[in-house]
Design an enzyme around this catalytic site. Structure first.
Site: not given
Length: 192
Positions: A42, A67, A133, A136, A159, A168
């Protein structure tokens, strides 16, 4: 309740990634953008990276307190490390890999990185909408297309849920490219 829109993320092709990287002349900026794509970082994560987070021997990057206040490891590409090493030889920062304009004790601003990417995207002649982004998203999609297991991609991206990473599978064109359109079967390419 009305259904929420589900938009697929934008993804740059490998050729477009190379064009963006080739459009960046400043070594520090090229190292930043290269690391973001090659490691799936990120923008806030790359800004806060410190020298101690890079392990060229294990080929890993330690992403600290990202995050969700979680640490994780992601991959350090050999190609990205060459660019980073070249930059580090000219950098005098002792803490942050990419110090900001306010001095060596403050990290580069996220907005600065976003502006660097936007300039490079325009200079590379890429017209489709893309942000930092997007790099990524491109990292994850390219790994999936190369056959990397979704669970590993989830770990690299940090994640918490596999549902987040599954987006994805909708962006990947690996299987779509194998499908032949009925039009291509009935019309000879040279006769149309």
């Amino acid at each position: 309740m009305p259904k929420r829109e589900q938009k697929l993320p934008a993804v740059l092709s490998a050729e477009e990634i190379l064009r963006v990287l080739g459009a960046i002349r400043n070594l520090k900026h090229r190292a930043i953008i290269t690391l973001i794509y090659s490691s799936g970082l990120r923008v806030s994560e790359v800004a806060k990276l410190q020298r101690r987070d890079i392990d060229p021997f294990r080929k890993t990057i330690h992403v600290r307190q990202s995050k969700g206040k979680k640490d994780r490891y992601t991959v350090l590409s050999s190609s990205a490390y060459k660019v980073l090493d070249q930059y580090l030889k000219s950098s005098h920062s002792e803490r942050y890999l990419f110090p900001g304009g306010e001095g060596p004790h403050k990290p580069i601003h996220v907005r600065t990185i976003q502006q660097v990417f936007e300039r490079a995207r325009r200079a590379a002649g890429i017209l489709k909408p893309a942000t930092v982004h997007t790099l990524r998203h491109s990292f994850a999609t390219h790994l999936l297309e190369e056959g990397t297991d979704l669970r590993y991609i989830q770990e690299l991206l940090g994640h918490a849920s596999s549902k987040t990473t599954e987006i994805y599978t909708h962006v990947s064109v690996k299987d779509v490219r194998r499908i032949k359109s009925p039009l291509d079967r009935i019309i000879e390419p040279d006769n149309f």
